[in-house]
Enzyme design. Sequence first.
Site, PDB file in Angstrom:
ATOM      1  N   GLU A 171       0.807  -1.236   0.000  1.00 25.94           N
ATOM      2  CA  GLU A 171       0.000   0.000   0.000  1.00 25.94           C
ATOM      3  C   GLU A 171       0.834   1.278   0.000  1.00 25.94           C
ATOM      4  O   GLU A 171       0.669   2.143   0.853  1.00 25.94           O
ATOM      5  CB  GLU A 171      -0.969  -0.004   1.192  1.00 25.94           C
ATOM      6  CG  GLU A 171      -1.942  -1.167   1.142  1.00 25.94           C
ATOM      7  CD  GLU A 171      -2.761  -1.344   2.422  1.00 25.94           C
ATOM      8  OE1 GLU A 171      -2.781  -0.427   3.257  1.00 25.94           O
ATOM      9  OE2 GLU A 171      -3.384  -2.412   2.570  1.00 25.94           O
ATOM     10  N   GLU A 275      -6.034 -10.873  -0.539  1.00 30.20           N
ATOM     11  CA  GLU A 275      -6.792 -10.566   0.687  1.00 30.20           C
ATOM     12  C   GLU A 275      -8.282 -10.572   0.353  1.00 30.20           C
ATOM     13  O   GLU A 275      -8.921  -9.521   0.303  1.00 30.20           O
ATOM     14  CB  GLU A 275      -6.385  -9.192   1.244  1.00 30.20           C
ATOM     15  CG  GLU A 275      -4.905  -9.066   1.521  1.00 30.20           C
ATOM     16  CD  GLU A 275      -4.508  -7.759   2.187  1.00 30.20           C
ATOM     17  OE1 GLU A 275      -5.378  -7.021   2.696  1.00 30.20           O
ATOM     18  OE2 GLU A 275      -3.291  -7.458   2.186  1.00 30.20           O
TER      19      GLU A 275
HETATM   20  O1  9MR Z   1      -6.424  -7.566   9.285  1.00 36.24           O
HETATM   21  C1  9MR Z   1      -5.420  -6.681   9.728  1.00 36.24           C
HETATM   22  C2  9MR Z   1      -5.809  -6.036  11.055  1.00 36.24           C
HETATM   23  O2  9MR Z   1      -5.918  -7.025  12.056  1.00 36.24           O
HETATM   24  C3  9MR Z   1      -4.747  -5.000  11.440  1.00 36.24           C
HETATM   25  O3  9MR Z   1      -5.190  -4.316  12.609  1.00 36.24           O
HETATM   26  C4  9MR Z   1      -4.550  -3.999  10.296  1.00 36.24           C
HETATM   27  C5  9MR Z   1      -3.404  -3.018  10.577  1.00 36.24           C
HETATM   28  O4  9MR Z   1      -2.170  -3.661  10.577  1.00 36.24           O
HETATM   29  O5  9MR Z   1      -4.233  -4.689   9.105  1.00 36.24           O
HETATM   30  C6  9MR Z   1      -5.228  -5.586   8.697  1.00 36.24           C
HETATM   31  O6  9MR Z   1      -4.840  -6.181   7.479  1.00 36.24           O
HETATM   32  C7  9MR Z   1      -4.681  -5.268   6.387  1.00 36.24           C
HETATM   33  C8  9MR Z   1      -3.509  -5.752   5.573  1.00 36.24           C
HETATM   34  O7  9MR Z   1      -2.356  -5.825   6.379  1.00 36.24           O
HETATM   35  C9  9MR Z   1      -3.260  -4.852   4.382  1.00 36.24           C
HETATM   36  N1  9MR Z   1      -4.458  -4.655   3.592  1.00 36.24           N
HETATM   37  C10 9MR Z   1      -5.659  -4.278   4.318  1.00 36.24           C
HETATM   38  C11 9MR Z   1      -5.913  -5.268   5.467  1.00 36.24           C
HETATM   39  C12 9MR Z   1      -7.205  -4.935   6.191  1.00 36.24           C
HETATM   40  O8  9MR Z   1      -7.111  -3.685   6.776  1.00 36.24           O
END
Ligand code: 9MR
Length: 365
Positions: A171, A275
């Site tokens: 991202e 994802e």
């Molecule tokens: O599912 C993840 C959540 O538990 C965390 O709090 C968050 C921040 O690190 O990240 C979520 O996963 C994300 C992923 O790392 C990147 N793409 C978006 C996902 C959903 O927010």
Amino acid sequence: MITTFFSIALNLISCSPRADSVQPEDTIEVYTISGTRITAGIDSNSTLKSVAPFPIGAAINPRLLSSIPLYKETLQREYNSVSSENCFKMNQIQPKAGGFYWKDTDALVNFAKESNMRVHGHTLIYYKSLPEWVTSFQGDSLAWENLMKTHIQTVVGRYKGVVTSWDVVNEAFEDDGTLRRSVWYEKLGADYIARCFQYAHQADPRALLFYNENVVGKPKKLTAVLALVNNLKKRGIAIHGIGVQMHININTSEEALTTDVRQFVNTGLLVHISELDIRMNPTYSTNFTLTNALQTRHALKYKNVAKLYRSVVPKSQQFGITNWNVGDADSWLRKTSPCEDYPLLFSDNYSRKPAYYGFIQGLTN
Ligand code: 9MR
């Protein structure tokens, strides 16, 4: 005895079937015959990994493996790939400067090894989930470069030959296609991304390296990602794939998804639906009711995503599809959204939902 989808949905959600809820051509066929559950063309021994022509993954939390036996059983029965939901993120794996915490990531890779699963590491460099020592770090650009390089090479080096693939950078773009003003960009300039890939490649030349992004419905960001990966390729920098996050909902158009995925296919790189989850409550309604009609639409969307991947991505570029979490109760959406939702293939107690059967159909038919 033959029971239709509705009866099964009834068992799952205890609400009355609605006669007007499903068009015949939209029905996901799920039957029980003499106690054996059957879907169109699929026998009851089928699992996601047994029917899929490419790896099927889930983002996991290794701490749940020991605390919830059904979580572990479901993963071992259904999946042949795992991503790390959070345990490889910098705040978890290097919570203190130079103080690496390997317990969770070791548990994840050991579980994958004993279960014969592939491991996809998510993620090395991200603008979020940074430890406090990084956000408050004082140093010149050389010191920042060293911090970033050491982080990447320590983590990739430890799991060399064990973690098959990495989301090297996650991202990096804003929705308007400009580079996100992350701490990495601010301290190291736009080309930090290229150097992350170089550092990861030095640490494990055989690892497959991905750029991972949330581009669905964001055409400017998608164009920027394409420009980035084509530029890296042109410069001979090791990049092997693109992770297409797919946090979508039951209204997301298949046409738009197809166009997005096709553009990534055209780069010639591996394409990972990295994802996948599908929200049933896209408007974040506080009066949400889980109906049979919604479960059917949800199942069809899963079916269509699987079909789309199979038809649009050539076999040689199919890295796989990863679900973002396993059961609805584990979903990040449950934690972040104040509203009810059921975005995954398995229910709160890990039973197979209509979405599971829809996905299975999409993987096979
Ligand atoms: O599912 C993840 C959540 O538990 C965390 O709090 C968050 C921040 O690190 O990240 C979520 O996963 C994300 C992923 O790392 C990147 N793409 C978006 C996902 C959903 O927010």
